[in-house]
Scaffold this motif. Structure first.
Motif, short mmCIF file in Angstrom:
data_model
loop_
_atom_site.label_atom_id
_atom_site.label_comp_id
_atom_site.label_asym_id
_atom_site.label_seq_id
_atom_site.Cartn_x
_atom_site.Cartn_y
_atom_site.Cartn_z
N GLN A 1 -2.03 -8.11 -19.44
CA GLN A 1 -2.82 -8.66 -18.27
C GLN A 1 -4.25 -8.86 -18.35
N ASN A 2 -4.80 -10.37 -17.95
CA ASN A 2 -6.05 -10.42 -18.30
C ASN A 2 -6.64 -11.45 -17.51
N SER A 3 -7.77 -12.20 -17.60
CA SER A 3 -8.18 -13.28 -16.54
C SER A 3 -7.47 -14.45 -16.59
N GLU A 4 -6.58 -14.70 -17.49
CA GLU A 4 -5.79 -15.88 -17.46
C GLU A 4 -4.36 -15.56 -16.84
N LEU A 5 -3.95 -16.42 -16.16
CA LEU A 5 -2.58 -16.36 -15.72
C LEU A 5 -1.84 -17.62 -16.24
N LYS A 6 -0.75 -17.43 -17.00
CA LYS A 6 0.11 -18.66 -17.32
C LYS A 6 0.91 -19.21 -16.18
N PRO A 7 1.49 -20.41 -16.44
CA PRO A 7 2.18 -20.80 -15.43
C PRO A 7 3.47 -19.94 -14.80
N PHE A 8 3.32 -20.04 -13.50
CA PHE A 8 4.24 -18.85 -12.67
C PHE A 8 4.27 -17.59 -13.18
N GLN A 9 3.09 -17.08 -13.82
CA GLN A 9 2.91 -15.68 -14.16
C GLN A 9 2.51 -14.68 -12.88
N VAL A 10 2.96 -13.59 -12.85
CA VAL A 10 2.58 -12.58 -11.98
C VAL A 10 2.01 -11.27 -12.71
N ASP A 11 0.95 -11.01 -12.18
CA ASP A 11 0.22 -9.82 -12.51
C ASP A 11 0.00 -8.76 -11.58
N ILE A 12 0.55 -7.65 -11.95
CA ILE A 12 0.19 -6.59 -10.67
C ILE A 12 -0.64 -5.36 -11.06
N TYR A 13 -1.57 -4.87 -10.28
CA TYR A 13 -2.60 -3.99 -10.61
C TYR A 13 -2.55 -2.96 -9.57
N LYS A 14 -3.14 -1.75 -9.99
CA LYS A 14 -3.23 -0.74 -9.08
C LYS A 14 -4.73 -0.58 -8.87
N ALA A 15 -5.13 -0.22 -7.57
CA ALA A 15 -6.35 -0.23 -6.88
C ALA A 15 -6.45 0.46 -5.69
N LYS A 16 -7.61 0.67 -5.17
CA LYS A 16 -7.67 1.21 -3.67
C LYS A 16 -8.29 0.32 -3.00
N ILE A 17 -7.74 -0.31 -2.16
CA ILE A 17 -8.34 -1.76 -1.47
C ILE A 17 -8.75 -1.25 0.11
N SER B 1 0.77 -1.21 -0.07
CA SER B 1 -0.11 0.01 -0.08
C SER B 1 0.78 1.14 -0.03
N ALA B 2 0.68 2.05 -1.19
CA ALA B 2 1.09 3.53 -1.03
C ALA B 2 0.40 4.35 -0.52
N GLU B 3 0.65 5.36 -0.71
CA GLU B 3 -0.07 6.60 0.08
C GLU B 3 -1.50 6.87 -0.48
N ALA B 4 -1.44 6.93 -2.02
CA ALA B 4 -2.61 7.15 -2.71
C ALA B 4 -3.15 5.83 -3.25
N ILE B 5 -2.45 4.64 -3.46
CA ILE B 5 -2.72 3.70 -4.28
C ILE B 5 -2.44 2.29 -3.64
N ASP B 6 -3.00 1.38 -4.04
CA ASP B 6 -2.34 -0.05 -3.59
C ASP B 6 -1.82 -0.76 -4.75
N TYR B 7 -0.74 -1.36 -4.71
CA TYR B 7 -0.26 -2.54 -5.66
C TYR B 7 -0.74 -4.11 -5.35
N VAL B 8 -1.53 -4.49 -6.04
CA VAL B 8 -1.94 -5.53 -5.95
C VAL B 8 -1.36 -6.78 -6.69
N PHE B 9 -0.57 -7.74 -6.11
CA PHE B 9 -0.03 -8.87 -6.99
C PHE B 9 -0.88 -10.04 -6.78
N VAL B 10 -0.91 -10.58 -8.09
CA VAL B 10 -1.80 -11.92 -8.28
C VAL B 10 -0.76 -12.66 -9.07
N MET B 11 -0.36 -13.81 -8.09
CA MET B 11 0.72 -14.58 -8.34
C MET B 11 0.44 -16.14 -8.68
N ASN B 12 0.51 -16.71 -9.69
CA ASN B 12 0.29 -18.18 -10.14
C ASN B 12 1.42 -18.81 -9.83
N HIS B 13 1.32 -19.67 -8.76
CA HIS B 13 2.28 -20.79 -8.34
C HIS B 13 2.26 -21.73 -8.91
#
Length: 667
Positions: free
Chosen positions: A649-665, A617-629
């Motif tokens: 980045q989309n709804s499908e994660l390939k093997p061992f793929q990591v996607d990162i999103y900006k959001a306010k959680i 979590s940064a001051e203005a935004i959160d960095y969300v990590f989505v990790m496919n182990h």
């Protein structure tokens, strides 16, 4: 300190001088910005007493610096050279059998030995003075993995004397020690502190109070050993940072204490270590270790050794699959690492670690590992400045205690009961639901957490009892477990009240009996919501009597069938849950869902098995990590308002793929 982000552990002394330029150029091509050097090079830097040779190291630092790479220097006190050991063999540590260990490995040192301390003072002073004004040197790592290899060490006369002094400081008089240790048992009374031994192997049994104090002393000795070097470097290198590389759930030294006087902590992360189970079986352990490291100072940290190839000494681990090294590195970033230093740059051709593979193979030619990590660094570098110093937002805390761990090592009760495994079992309940967790010392404040889990609070004192009481009274939700409130701080059973002692008041229960489940389990039914599927209580059963609490689950076998297994009690503005056993996986899932719902814990999206979500979590935004182990593709459903950091980045994660999103959680 400038932004660094990615680096490597490098050993120029292992390679010809003409290779150094090639390696530096390859590091620059990869996008590396920092190296750790010299932590095992004492003999090369001081081949004889007072004969210092730092010129080779200065040259290596200069070459690396011209390629934009800064240096962290390691003090090489984990490997004193042969000439020191030959001159003063009493520096060799002594094990619990009274056998003095020898030369040929590392960590062959007694950390209390005054002669060894004088060697350290001379050498570290000379090294720090030499490099204090070097523009490419930015910091120091003290020693290497303090506590590693020292579990049965050291019990020499020097350590015995230091232990006696430690006990004098704690107890003041031998009469007080005899009373607190209960030395009247088996005629173990002492007439003076000088009679107290280091706890070498006995004919049978050991005093639990003495053993606990020995473990505490060993931890304090390591902290003081580190501080001895910190003081030298801080006095000379006033602009340099100081760190040390921790080892996750290693327990020889209390990491909360070791972290206090460091600028930041570092950690060594080996998901595919040859000494561990396969990585896919323990993702929650890897995440828990990183969260504990973050919790030791409640701040972001470095990885000083990140796996970059096959691990191995005499035997080897599995080869990381394509994409797995990049996943593991991003996983550490997701849990709070600001800079990742890979171990090591090139696989060594000699010595014990010939098969601890680095980014480059033995040949030194870049291959798959080099390309994979190079691509990952190029991808991550642009967002690393925004992540630096940020932390996950956790509403849930787990109390972690080295003293509780030590006490269960001394008397585990059940042959398979393990403190760390118990802690990780509760952590896993949150991990599977993508609920961020902080690890917190029992010396820290609890009130920032809506929900607090305190496993195996076996040792108890009035101060901690008061903290738990106030936390719950002011609205916190507290989980206590079996074997709570059994002993005082000196590892002596308390007898003033029935278990769980004074905490019974805030839990609304009393425990008059218990059962150690050796060779069996007990069935449990979750009766709160009529989920009458049989589940298991493992290893232990507290037989609970209600004193105002209500029943969430009950035992459905053994002679205590029908008695409470898990209870709930409203106290003040909060709630206390008491779990009288070790729940199996299904029961833990049901219990976790219930307590997080009651505590109002905000949830991240649910994901398929093997897919983890966490955030920084940064001051203005959160960095969300989505990790496919997983080593296969999976689909995830994520909120549409989340902004993708990377294209594609989309709804499908390939093997061992990591996607990162900006959001306010909202957490």
């Amino acid at each position: 300190m400038e932004n660094l982000f990615f680096g490597v552990d490098y050993y120029p002394e292992h390679w010809p001088r003409e290779r150094w330029e090639t390696d530096a150029a390859l590091m620059e091509e990869m996008g590396l910005s920092v190296v750790r050097l010299a932590e095992f090079s004492w003999a090369k830097m001081e081949p004889n007493l007072g004969e210092f040779h730092f010129e080779w190291l200065q040259e290596a630092i200069e070459i690396l610096g011209k390629h934009g790479i800064k240096t962290v220097l390691g003090t090489p006190t984990a490997a004193p050279p042969a000439w020191i050991m030959e001159e003063t063999p009493e520096i060799y540590p002594v094990d619990s059998n009274g056998i003095r260990r020898g030369f040929g490995g590392r960590h062959h040192d007694c950390q209390s030995n005054k002669t060894y301390r004088s060697h350290i003072k001379r050498f570290v002073t000379a090294m720090a003075t030499t490099f204090k004004d070097n523009p490419y040197v930015i910091g120091w790592q003290i020693d290497n993995e303090l506590g590693n290899s020292h579990h049965d060490l050291c019990m020499c006369d020097s350590c015995k004397s230091a232990f006696q002094d430690w006990l004098k400081e704690k107890y003041g008089s031998i009469g007080v020690l005899n009373k607190e240790w209960g030395t009247y048992f088996w005629s173990q009374d002492y007439a003076s502190f000088e009679q107290i031994p280091a706890p070498r192997r006995t004919v049978t049994g050991s005093n639990p109070s003495a053993m606990l104090d020995w473990k505490r002393f060993c931890s304090d000795l390591i902290v003081e050993f580190q501080q001895y070097q910190i003081d030298i470097i801080r006095d000379i290198c006033k602009s340099h940072f100081i760190t040390h590389n921790f080892m996750g759930f290693a327990d020889k030294v209390n990491y909360f204490d070791l972290a206090k006087n460091l600028d930041f902590i570092s950690h060594d992360q080996y998901p595919g270590g040859f000494f561990t189970t396969p990585p896919h079986e323990k993702n929650e352990v890897l995440s828990a270790a990183l969260d504990l490291m973050r919790g030791t100072k409640n701040q972001s940290f470095w990885i000083m050794e990140q796996q970059s190839g096959i691990t191995g000494w005499e035997t080897m681990g599995r080869t990381p699959e394509p994409g797995q090294l990049a996943l593991w590195a991003q996983h550490t970033i997701a849990h709070g690492a600001d800079t990742i230093v890979f171990f090591r740059f090139r696989t060594c051709t000699v010595g014990t670690e010939q098969y601890w593979h680095g980014i480059l193979p033995h040949s030194g030619k870049p291959g798959r590992r080099f390309r994979e990590l190079k691509d990952m660094i190029a991808k991550l570098k642009p967002i690393m400045p925004e992540l630096k110093g940020t932390m996950p937002k956790a509403e849930t805390g787990i109390v972690y205690s080295y003293d509780q761990n030590y006490a269960f090592q001394i008397q585990p009760h059940h042959p398979e009961l393990n403190y760390v495994e118990q802690v990780v079992k509760y952590y896993k309940g949150f991990y599977e639901r993508n609920i961020p967790v902080d690890f917190v010392s029992d010396k820290e404040e609890f009130h920032k957490y809506k929900l607090l889990v305190a496993p195996l609070q076996y040792l108890m004192n009035p101060e901690l009892e008061k903290k738990y009481d106030e936390y719950v009274a002011q609205g916190g939700h507290l989980v206590l477990t079996m074997r709570t409130g059994v002993k005082n701080d000196n590892n002596v059973c308390m007898s003033e009240m029935e278990l769980p002692g004074r905490l019974g008041t805030i839990a609304g229960i009393e425990i008059n009996d218990y059962d150690c489940l050796v060779g069996c389990n007990t069935e449990v039914l979750w009766i709160k919501s009529n989920k009458l599927e049989p589940m298991k209580a493992e290893k232990w059963c507290d037989i609970i009597e209600l004193k105002g609490a209500s029943v969430l689950a009950e035992y459905s076998s053994q002679f205590y069938k029908g008695s409470p297994a898990i209870t709930e009690y409203s106290y003040g503005k909060g709630k206390v849950y008491y779990v009288g056993h070790e729940p199996d996986h299904r029961l833990m899932q049901i219990f976790n869902e219930y307590i997080t719902g009651n505590a109002g814990i905000n949830l991240l999206p649910t994901t398929p098995d093997g897919v983890e979500i966490t955030l920084r979590s940064a001051e203005a935004i959160d960095y969300v990590f989505v990790m496919n182990h997983n080593n296969f593709s999976v689909k995830v459903n994520l909120p549409k308002e989340w902004e993708a950091v990377f294209t594609g980045q989309n709804s499908e994660l390939k093997p061992f793929q990591v996607d990162i999103y900006k959001a306010k959680i909202t957490v």
